[in-house]
Structure formats: structure tokens, C-alpha cells
Write a protein that holds these residues in place. Structure first.
Motif, PDB file in Angstrom:
ATOM      1  N   PRO A 142       1.031  -1.209  -0.113  1.00 27.53           N
ATOM      2  CA  PRO A 142      -0.110  -0.053  -0.046  1.00 27.53           C
ATOM      3  C   PRO A 142       0.775   1.386   0.060  1.00 27.53           C
ATOM      4  O   PRO A 142       1.964   1.217   0.441  1.00 27.53           O
ATOM      5  N   THR A 143       0.318   2.362  -0.599  1.00 27.94           N
ATOM      6  CA  THR A 143       1.084   3.530  -0.833  1.00 27.94           C
ATOM      7  C   THR A 143       1.113   4.404   0.740  1.00 27.94           C
ATOM      8  O   THR A 143       1.944   5.256   1.188  1.00 27.94           O
ATOM      9  N   ARG A 144      -0.067   3.996   1.429  1.00 29.82           N
ATOM     10  CA  ARG A 144      -0.154   4.600   2.860  1.00 29.82           C
ATOM     11  C   ARG A 144      -0.573   3.601   3.856  1.00 29.82           C
ATOM     12  O   ARG A 144      -1.445   2.905   3.593  1.00 29.82           O
ATOM     13  N   PHE A 145       0.187   3.451   4.895  1.00 27.02           N
ATOM     14  CA  PHE A 145      -0.289   2.575   5.821  1.00 27.02           C
ATOM     15  C   PHE A 145      -0.813   3.129   7.152  1.00 27.02           C
ATOM     16  O   PHE A 145      -0.806   4.092   7.402  1.00 27.02           O
ATOM     17  N   THR A 146      -1.981   2.394   7.651  1.00 28.94           N
ATOM     18  CA  THR A 146      -2.826   2.697   8.746  1.00 28.94           C
ATOM     19  C   THR A 146      -2.891   1.844   9.774  1.00 28.94           C
ATOM     20  O   THR A 146      -3.082   0.516   9.001  1.00 28.94           O
ATOM     21  N   LEU A 147      -3.109   1.951  10.859  1.00 31.90           N
ATOM     22  CA  LEU A 147      -3.857   0.919  12.094  1.00 31.90           C
ATOM     23  C   LEU A 147      -5.015   0.996  12.386  1.00 31.90           C
ATOM     24  O   LEU A 147      -5.537   0.374  13.149  1.00 31.90           O
ATOM     25  N   ILE A 148      -5.812   1.589  11.679  1.00 32.65           N
ATOM     26  CA  ILE A 148      -7.273   2.108  12.090  1.00 32.65           C
ATOM     27  C   ILE A 148      -7.944   0.699  12.057  1.00 32.65           C
ATOM     28  O   ILE A 148      -9.085   0.684  12.869  1.00 32.65           O
ATOM     29  N   HIS A 149      -7.642  -0.121  11.230  1.00 32.97           N
ATOM     30  CA  HIS A 149      -8.555  -1.314  11.092  1.00 32.97           C
ATOM     31  C   HIS A 149      -8.384  -2.236  12.328  1.00 32.97           C
ATOM     32  O   HIS A 149      -9.489  -3.213  12.601  1.00 32.97           O
ATOM     33  N   TYR A 150      -7.413  -2.317  12.649  1.00 36.22           N
ATOM     34  CA  TYR A 150      -6.950  -2.988  14.286  1.00 36.22           C
ATOM     35  C   TYR A 150      -7.785  -2.433  15.317  1.00 36.22           C
ATOM     36  O   TYR A 150      -8.369  -3.122  16.001  1.00 36.22           O
ATOM     37  N   ARG A 151      -7.933  -0.801  15.339  1.00 42.37           N
ATOM     38  CA  ARG A 151      -8.603  -0.482  16.387  1.00 42.37           C
ATOM     39  C   ARG A 151     -10.089  -0.718  16.071  1.00 42.37           C
ATOM     40  O   ARG A 151     -11.105  -0.807  17.059  1.00 42.37           O
ATOM     41  N   GLU A 152     -10.760  -0.501  14.768  1.00 38.00           N
ATOM     42  CA  GLU A 152     -11.888  -0.735  14.491  1.00 38.00           C
ATOM     43  C   GLU A 152     -12.461  -2.340  14.840  1.00 38.00           C
ATOM     44  O   GLU A 152     -13.522  -2.405  15.244  1.00 38.00           O
ATOM     45  N   LEU A 153     -11.440  -3.243  14.684  1.00 40.81           N
ATOM     46  CA  LEU A 153     -11.588  -4.423  14.811  1.00 40.81           C
ATOM     47  C   LEU A 153     -12.328  -4.693  16.462  1.00 40.81           C
ATOM     48  O   LEU A 153     -13.055  -5.603  16.836  1.00 40.81           O
ATOM     49  N   PHE A 154     -11.918  -4.236  17.441  1.00 42.31           N
ATOM     50  CA  PHE A 154     -12.223  -4.034  19.009  1.00 42.31           C
ATOM     51  C   PHE A 154     -13.183  -3.224  18.912  1.00 42.31           C
ATOM     52  O   PHE A 154     -13.948  -3.093  20.180  1.00 42.31           O
ATOM     53  N   GLU A 155     -13.383  -2.029  18.346  1.00 42.90           N
ATOM     54  CA  GLU A 155     -14.416  -1.066  18.652  1.00 42.90           C
ATOM     55  C   GLU A 155     -15.808  -1.350  17.853  1.00 42.90           C
ATOM     56  O   GLU A 155     -16.765  -1.456  18.629  1.00 42.90           O
ATOM     57  N   MET A 156     -15.683  -2.061  16.921  1.00 44.74           N
ATOM     58  CA  MET A 156     -16.918  -2.328  15.943  1.00 44.74           C
ATOM     59  C   MET A 156     -17.463  -3.732  16.568  1.00 44.74           C
ATOM     60  O   MET A 156     -18.570  -4.147  16.236  1.00 44.74           O
ATOM     61  N   PHE A 157     -16.838  -4.801  17.119  1.00 41.28           N
ATOM     62  CA  PHE A 157     -16.932  -6.006  17.241  1.00 41.28           C
ATOM     63  C   PHE A 157     -16.216  -6.475  18.531  1.00 41.28           C
ATOM     64  O   PHE A 157     -15.586  -5.908  19.076  1.00 41.28           O
ATOM     65  N   PRO A 158     -16.718  -7.504  19.134  1.00 45.48           N
ATOM     66  CA  PRO A 158     -16.548  -8.007  20.638  1.00 45.48           C
ATOM     67  C   PRO A 158     -15.500  -8.824  20.109  1.00 45.48           C
ATOM     68  O   PRO A 158     -15.284 -10.219  20.770  1.00 45.48           O
ATOM     69  N   PHE A 159     -14.378  -8.381  19.485  1.00 49.22           N
ATOM     70  CA  PHE A 159     -13.160  -9.128  19.221  1.00 49.22           C
ATOM     71  C   PHE A 159     -12.463  -9.832  20.422  1.00 49.22           C
ATOM     72  O   PHE A 159     -12.010 -10.865  20.216  1.00 49.22           O
TER      73      PHE A 159
END
Length: 273
Positions: free
Chosen positions: A46-63
Motif C-alpha cells: 500500500p502507498t499509505r499504511f494505517t492501523l485504524i482497522h486494528y482499532r475498529e476491530l475491537f471497537e465495532m466487534f466484540p473481538f
């Protein structure tokens, strides 16, 4: 010259196989850091890296709850399944009783059938026992079915000299003492192999967990992630990739730490059957 050519071809094939196996895993790992929601991209990195998906994994789901539940099920199942298969292999290796060969043949034949063929029968049993949508149901089934893999354990225990057992028996040792004080310390590679494989099997199981677990809070990681992207309008594919990365971590670490024991344990029962 011919040996050099064959060696070069072998290395080339191994490199191609490694690329074929590693490329999908690398794509998922990099996709978990890619902005947006789509797994598809014109470029691997990817041209730009982000960690937001790991945060959303715990915020949006009972991961986190899924992770703790899956670890609990896998660890408990690992302990009991390893103990049961070791005890079964010890009984077939050291005891003589009527119908022993027929029982071994019967278990061997049953082990050739895929486990999902018994899912309906197991479901009805769990329904009558009021165990549906409970983690204990998974632990019970995973542990009880482990004894079917007794053949590897029996083959390994057959290689242990009977003179050690006879010497311990002269000193007054019981079967339990012999099993825990002699057989288990001599079977470390086998125990590690059985423990890691049973942990990985329970940790990654999807089919049976999907059938038993109903509520969102009781789900395991495999079931939760599948339901995350199985909907008709589901778009959280990069979050799904982040979950896959976190799921793969404990299994990968275990296999890396115990790699030597896994190879020894895999061939442990091959000397005698």
C-alpha cells in the motif's frame, strides 16, 4: 553435473512453492494496513499504511471477547485431549485384554471417516444435554474425539523398553506412577506435537463451532470473522484481514518455538506400530 542440475531444479521448485504459499498470506497482512475497505488493489504494497482497522476491530466487534473465549476453549481442549490420547495409547501399548485387536481395528476404521459425518448425531446429543451455545460443548467434543489418534502414541510407547517399566514395578510403582514418572518424561517431543496440533485444531475450528454457538457474545474467532464478511452488504474486508493477522499470531509463534519438537513428535511413532 547431473546432480548439480537436479539440485538447482529442486531449489527452484522449492522457491516457487514458497512464493505460491506465502503470497496470499503476505497480501492479507499488507491489506490489514491498507486504507479503505477493499482487499483488492492494483499493487501489493500500500502507498499509505494505517492501523485504524486494528482499532475498529475491537471497537465495532466484540473481538477481545471472541479471542478470550477461543483461547479458553483451545487451552482446555488441548490439556484434556492430550491427556486422553496419551492414556489411550498407553493402555493399548502396555495392557493385554480381550478384544484388543478388534477394538483397535474398529477405532482405526472410525478414524478414517471425516468428523463432520457425525455432526447431526452430536448436535442431537448436545441438544438433549442442554449444552448448545455453550463453550463446554466444544471442549467436550474436541477432547472426547482426541482418543481416535491413539495409534501414533501407541507406536511411540512401544519403543520404550519394558525393562524400565519392570524395574519400576519391582520398586512397587503403580500404573499411574509408571505413566507419569517414566512414560511422560520420555515422551516430550510427542507431547509437544499432540499439544500444539490439538490447540491449533480447536483454535481454528469453524464448522462445529458455527453449528453449536448461537449468540454473538459466545462466538469464537473463526465464527465471528466469518459472520463479519458473510452478509450480503458486508464491506469490512480490511478489518477482516486485521483479524486474520491477529488470529495467526499465536499459532505461528507456537510452531516457531516448538518446531524441533514437532518434527521429532511427527516421526515418533514410526519405528513400531
Amino acid at each position: 553435473m547431473r546432480r548439480t542440475i537436479w539440485l538447482s531444479i529442486s531449489y527452484l521448485l522449492l522457491i516457487l512453492i514458497a512464493l505460491y504459499v506465502l503470497y496470499p498470506a503476505l497480501w492479507v497482512i499488507l491489506a490489514s494496513f491498507r486504507p479503505g475497505t477493499a482487499l483488492f488493489s492494483d499493487q501489493l504494497v500500500p502507498t499509505r499504511f494505517t492501523l485504524i482497522h486494528y482499532r475498529e476491530l475491537f471497537e465495532m466487534f466484540p473481538f477481545a471477547r471472541w479471542y478470550v473465549s477461543t483461547l479458553k476453549i483451545a487451552i482446555v481442549s488441548m490439556v484434556f485431549s492430550t491427556l486422553l490420547v496419551l492414556l489411550t495409547g498407553y493402555a493399548f501399548s502396555r495392557f493385554k485384554f480381550n478384544g484388543k485387536k478388534k477394538l483397535m481395528s474398529g477405532l482405526f476404521v472410525l478414524g478414517m471417516f471425516p468428523s463432520f459425518m457425525s455432526m447431526i448425531a452430536v448436535y442431537i446429543l448436545l441438544l438433549n444435554m442442554n449444552l448448545l451455545n455453550k463453550h463446554s460443548a466444544l471442549m467436550l467434543v474436541y477432547s472426547a474425539g482426541a482418543a481416535m489418534g491413539y495409534l501414533l502414541v501407541k507406536g511411540y510407547f512401544d519403543t520404550i523398553p519394558k525393562s524400565l517399566e519392570e524395574a519400576a514395578r519391582i520398586d512397587g510403582a503403580s500404573h499411574w506412577t509408571i505413566f507419569f514418572r517414566i512414560f511422560l518424561p520420555l515422551s516430550r517431543p510427542l507431547i509437544v506435537f499432540l499439544s500444539v496440533t490439538s490447540f491449533a485444531g480447536a483454535f481454528n475450528d469453524f464448522i462445529f463451532a458455527q453449528m453449536v454457538l448461537r449468540t454473538n457474545e459466545q462466538k469464537t474467532l473463526a465464527v465471528g470473522l466469518y459472520n463479519m464478511v458473510s452478509g450480503q452488504f458486508a464491506t469490512q474486508f480490511t478489518i477482516f484481514a486485521a483479524g486474520c493477522v491477529l488470529i495467526a499470531l499465536p499459532i505461528t509463534v507456537l510452531f516457531m518455538i516448538f518446531q524441533r519438537f514437532l518434527v521429532e513428535g511427527l516421526t515418533a511413532g514410526a519405528d513400531k506400530g
